[in-house]
Design a protein around this motif. Structure first.
Motif, PDB file in Angstrom:
ATOM      1  N   SER A  50      -3.958   7.628  -6.220  1.00 20.29           N
ATOM      2  CA  SER A  50      -3.773   8.708  -5.258  1.00 20.29           C
ATOM      3  C   SER A  50      -2.398   8.588  -4.624  1.00 20.29           C
ATOM      4  CB  SER A  50      -4.846   8.642  -4.155  1.00 20.29           C
ATOM      5  OG  SER A  50      -4.696   7.439  -3.407  1.00 20.29           O
ATOM      6  N   LYS A  51      -2.029   9.589  -3.827  1.00 15.14           N
ATOM      7  CA  LYS A  51      -0.758   9.517  -3.113  1.00 15.14           C
ATOM      8  C   LYS A  51      -0.757   8.336  -2.138  1.00 15.14           C
ATOM      9  CE  LYS A  51       0.586  12.536   0.156  1.00 15.14           C
ATOM     10  NZ  LYS A  51       1.201  13.708   0.812  1.00 15.14           N
ATOM     11  N   GLU A  52      -1.872   8.117  -1.469  1.00 14.81           N
ATOM     12  CA  GLU A  52      -1.973   6.985  -0.551  1.00 14.81           C
ATOM     13  C   GLU A  52      -1.811   5.662  -1.295  1.00 14.81           C
ATOM     14  OE1 GLU A  52      -5.528   4.828   1.853  1.00 14.81           O
ATOM     15  OE2 GLU A  52      -5.130   6.905   2.450  1.00 14.81           O
ATOM     16  N   GLY A  53      -2.456   5.558  -2.465  1.00 16.37           N
ATOM     17  CA  GLY A  53      -2.335   4.339  -3.264  1.00 16.37           C
ATOM     18  C   GLY A  53      -0.915   4.100  -3.713  1.00 16.37           C
ATOM     19  N   VAL A  58       4.301   1.147  -2.946  1.00 18.08           N
ATOM     20  CA  VAL A  58       5.727   1.101  -2.634  1.00 18.08           C
ATOM     21  C   VAL A  58       5.989   0.067  -1.538  1.00 18.08           C
ATOM     22  CG1 VAL A  58       7.621   2.388  -1.554  1.00 18.08           C
ATOM     23  CG2 VAL A  58       6.261   3.458  -3.356  1.00 18.08           C
ATOM     24  N   ILE A  59       5.204   0.124  -0.483  1.00 15.61           N
ATOM     25  CA  ILE A  59       5.390  -0.792   0.643  1.00 15.61           C
ATOM     26  C   ILE A  59       5.055  -2.218   0.251  1.00 15.61           C
ATOM     27  CG2 ILE A  59       4.539  -1.392   2.953  1.00 15.61           C
ATOM     28  CD1 ILE A  59       4.164   1.613   3.434  1.00 15.61           C
ATOM     29  N   ASP A  60       3.938  -2.390  -0.432  1.00 15.32           N
ATOM     30  CA  ASP A  60       3.485  -3.736  -0.785  1.00 15.32           C
ATOM     31  C   ASP A  60       4.482  -4.443  -1.693  1.00 15.32           C
ATOM     32  OD1 ASP A  60       1.287  -5.703  -0.580  1.00 15.32           O
ATOM     33  OD2 ASP A  60       1.173  -5.423  -2.742  1.00 15.32           O
ATOM     34  N   ARG A  61       5.114  -3.703  -2.598  1.00 12.24           N
ATOM     35  CA  ARG A  61       6.097  -4.319  -3.505  1.00 12.24           C
ATOM     36  C   ARG A  61       7.251  -4.933  -2.727  1.00 12.24           C
ATOM     37  NH1 ARG A  61       9.910  -1.204  -7.905  1.00 12.24           N
ATOM     38  NH2 ARG A  61      10.314   0.060  -6.042  1.00 12.24           N
ATOM     39  N   LYS A  62       7.770  -4.203  -1.756  1.00 13.32           N
ATOM     40  CA  LYS A  62       8.896  -4.701  -0.968  1.00 13.32           C
ATOM     41  C   LYS A  62       8.479  -5.855  -0.063  1.00 13.32           C
ATOM     42  CE  LYS A  62      12.094  -1.731  -2.234  1.00 13.32           C
ATOM     43  NZ  LYS A  62      13.277  -2.159  -3.001  1.00 13.32           N
ATOM     44  N   THR A 116      -4.748   5.958  11.592  1.00 11.44           N
ATOM     45  CA  THR A 116      -5.520   6.348  10.434  1.00 11.44           C
ATOM     46  C   THR A 116      -5.758   5.125   9.557  1.00 11.44           C
ATOM     47  OG1 THR A 116      -3.543   6.837   9.131  1.00 11.44           O
ATOM     48  CG2 THR A 116      -4.436   8.624  10.487  1.00 11.44           C
ATOM     49  N   GLU A 117      -6.589   5.296   8.544  1.00 14.60           N
ATOM     50  CA  GLU A 117      -6.833   4.197   7.614  1.00 14.60           C
ATOM     51  C   GLU A 117      -5.541   3.788   6.917  1.00 14.60           C
ATOM     52  OE1 GLU A 117      -9.666   3.130   3.740  1.00 14.60           O
ATOM     53  OE2 GLU A 117      -9.851   5.054   4.756  1.00 14.60           O
ATOM     54  N   LEU A 118      -4.700   4.769   6.602  1.00 11.06           N
ATOM     55  CA  LEU A 118      -3.422   4.475   5.959  1.00 11.06           C
ATOM     56  C   LEU A 118      -2.521   3.650   6.875  1.00 11.06           C
ATOM     57  CD1 LEU A 118      -1.342   4.810   3.692  1.00 11.06           C
ATOM     58  CD2 LEU A 118      -0.693   7.000   4.724  1.00 11.06           C
ATOM     59  N   LYS A 121      -3.616   0.096   7.074  1.00 11.40           N
ATOM     60  CA  LYS A 121      -3.267  -0.661   5.868  1.00 11.40           C
ATOM     61  C   LYS A 121      -1.790  -1.044   5.878  1.00 11.40           C
ATOM     62  CE  LYS A 121      -6.852   1.287   2.850  1.00 11.40           C
ATOM     63  NZ  LYS A 121      -7.124   2.176   1.683  1.00 11.40           N
ATOM     64  N   ILE A 122      -0.927  -0.120   6.314  1.00 12.37           N
ATOM     65  CA  ILE A 122       0.501  -0.398   6.395  1.00 12.37           C
ATOM     66  C   ILE A 122       0.750  -1.537   7.374  1.00 12.37           C
ATOM     67  CG2 ILE A 122       2.756   0.505   7.109  1.00 12.37           C
ATOM     68  CD1 ILE A 122       1.778   3.269   6.196  1.00 12.37           C
ATOM     69  N   ARG A 123       0.091  -1.478   8.524  1.00 20.60           N
ATOM     70  CA  ARG A 123       0.267  -2.528   9.527  1.00 20.60           C
ATOM     71  C   ARG A 123      -0.156  -3.890   8.980  1.00 20.60           C
ATOM     72  NH1 ARG A 123      -2.847  -2.185  15.204  1.00 20.60           N
ATOM     73  NH2 ARG A 123      -4.632  -2.434  13.802  1.00 20.60           N
ATOM     74  N   THR A 124      -1.256  -3.922   8.254  1.00 19.97           N
ATOM     75  CA  THR A 124      -1.738  -5.176   7.672  1.00 19.97           C
ATOM     76  C   THR A 124      -0.714  -5.763   6.712  1.00 19.97           C
ATOM     77  OG1 THR A 124      -4.046  -4.502   7.883  1.00 19.97           O
ATOM     78  CG2 THR A 124      -3.557  -6.240   6.285  1.00 19.97           C
ATOM     79  N   ILE A 125      -0.107  -4.916   5.892  1.00 21.06           N
ATOM     80  CA  ILE A 125       0.915  -5.369   4.940  1.00 21.06           C
ATOM     81  C   ILE A 125       2.131  -5.912   5.683  1.00 21.06           C
ATOM     82  CG2 ILE A 125       2.528  -4.621   3.147  1.00 21.06           C
ATOM     83  CD1 ILE A 125       0.385  -2.561   2.274  1.00 21.06           C
ATOM     84  N   LEU A 126       2.609  -5.179   6.690  1.00 18.59           N
ATOM     85  CA  LEU A 126       3.801  -5.590   7.430  1.00 18.59           C
ATOM     86  C   LEU A 126       3.585  -6.883   8.206  1.00 18.59           C
ATOM     87  CD1 LEU A 126       5.012  -2.147   8.855  1.00 18.59           C
ATOM     88  CD2 LEU A 126       6.009  -3.438   6.979  1.00 18.59           C
ATOM     89  N   MET A 127       2.373  -7.065   8.716  1.00 24.00           N
ATOM     90  CA  MET A 127       2.091  -8.256   9.515  1.00 24.00           C
ATOM     91  C   MET A 127       2.115  -9.538   8.686  1.00 24.00           C
ATOM     92  SD  MET A 127       1.971  -7.723  12.704  1.00 24.00           S
ATOM     93  CE  MET A 127       1.307  -9.333  13.169  1.00 24.00           C
ATOM     94  N   LYS A 128       2.053  -9.415   7.374  1.00 20.61           N
ATOM     95  CA  LYS A 128       2.160 -10.604   6.521  1.00 20.61           C
ATOM     96  C   LYS A 128       3.496 -11.300   6.764  1.00 20.61           C
ATOM     97  CE  LYS A 128      -0.613  -8.730   2.672  1.00 20.61           C
ATOM     98  NZ  LYS A 128      -0.554  -8.315   1.236  1.00 20.61           N
TER      99      LYS A 128
END
Length: 215
Positions: A50-53, A58-62, A116-118, A121-128
């Motif tokens: 999906s577009k969200e996926g 994109v974010i997770d790769r970086k 939102t759920e999106l 998810k973005i926050r969780t990735i960035l907090m790593k």
């Protein structure tokens, strides 16, 4: 996954990163991205769903590539805690300039403050990556190299906030700094060394104890 598939997937992510940065999440579409990438919708949906996926990929790769660098840095027993922070600032400064398109993408979405759920998810990735930086700074406190009263949360806010203000409010920052912050050559030759020097001086004065031998 064979090399051709990896290369194709990376190509789609490269195109998606640019379009998301230019259009924002809401303005971009998977059809627009598939057209620019020269792939059909079936392939894009097969890889990302999906577009969200796709956006999260994109974010997770970086973020993951930066996280690996931070983990290696944090585990380096041959460096002092301050030397690790210096190295972090070097890498961070490089990535801010090289990935300016990606930085704008993140700022656009996170500044909307949409719960939102999106966004979660973005926050969780960035907090790593924030967590990895916290570990390095806490190590410095624990071994007596850094001031025990240092406010680690506001240090992170200072690092990210300085970058966000300069790069994402060009109308203000260009007037204040006296040069075109959107010019890639100026970013590379003037802004990058300047922000590195500034952040190192700022954090060293704040973090490192006055009697520490690493000064």
């Amino acid at each position: 996954m064979d090399k051709d598939k990896i290369d194709k997937k990376d190509h789609i992510l490269d195109v998606a990163e640019r379009i998301f940065a230019e259009m924002g999440f809401d303005g971009a579409s998977t059809r627009m991205i598939s057209g620019e990438a020269g792939v059909n919708m079936a392939m894009l949906n097969y890889y990302f769903g999906s577009k969200e996926g796709l956006f999260l990929a994109v974010i997770d790769r970086k973020i993951t590539s930066f996280q690996n660098i931070l983990q290696t840095l944090g585990n380096d027993e041959n460096r002092t805690s301050w030397e690790k922070i210096e190295s972090y600032i070097e890498v961070y400064g490089d990535r801010v300039v090289i990935n300016n398109c990606f930085q704008k993408l993140l700022y656009q979405e996170m500044s909307m403050n949409r719960r939102t759920e999106l966004s979660e998810k973005i926050r969780t990735i960035l907090m790593k990556n924030v967590s990895e930086l916290f570990k390095i700074m806490q190590e410095g406190i624990d071994n007596g190299e850094f001031d025990a009263d240092a406010d680690l949360q506001l240090i992170v806010a200072t690092l990210y906030g300085t970058k966000n203000f300069i790069l994402n409010t060009p109308f203000m920052s260009e007037t204040m700094l006296g040069y075109d912050i959107q010019d890639e050559k100026i970013l590379e030759e003037q802004f990058k060394p300047r922000i590195k020097k500034y952040l190192k001086s700022l954090l060293k004065g704040y973090l490192v104890k006055a009697n520490d031998n690493s000064k």
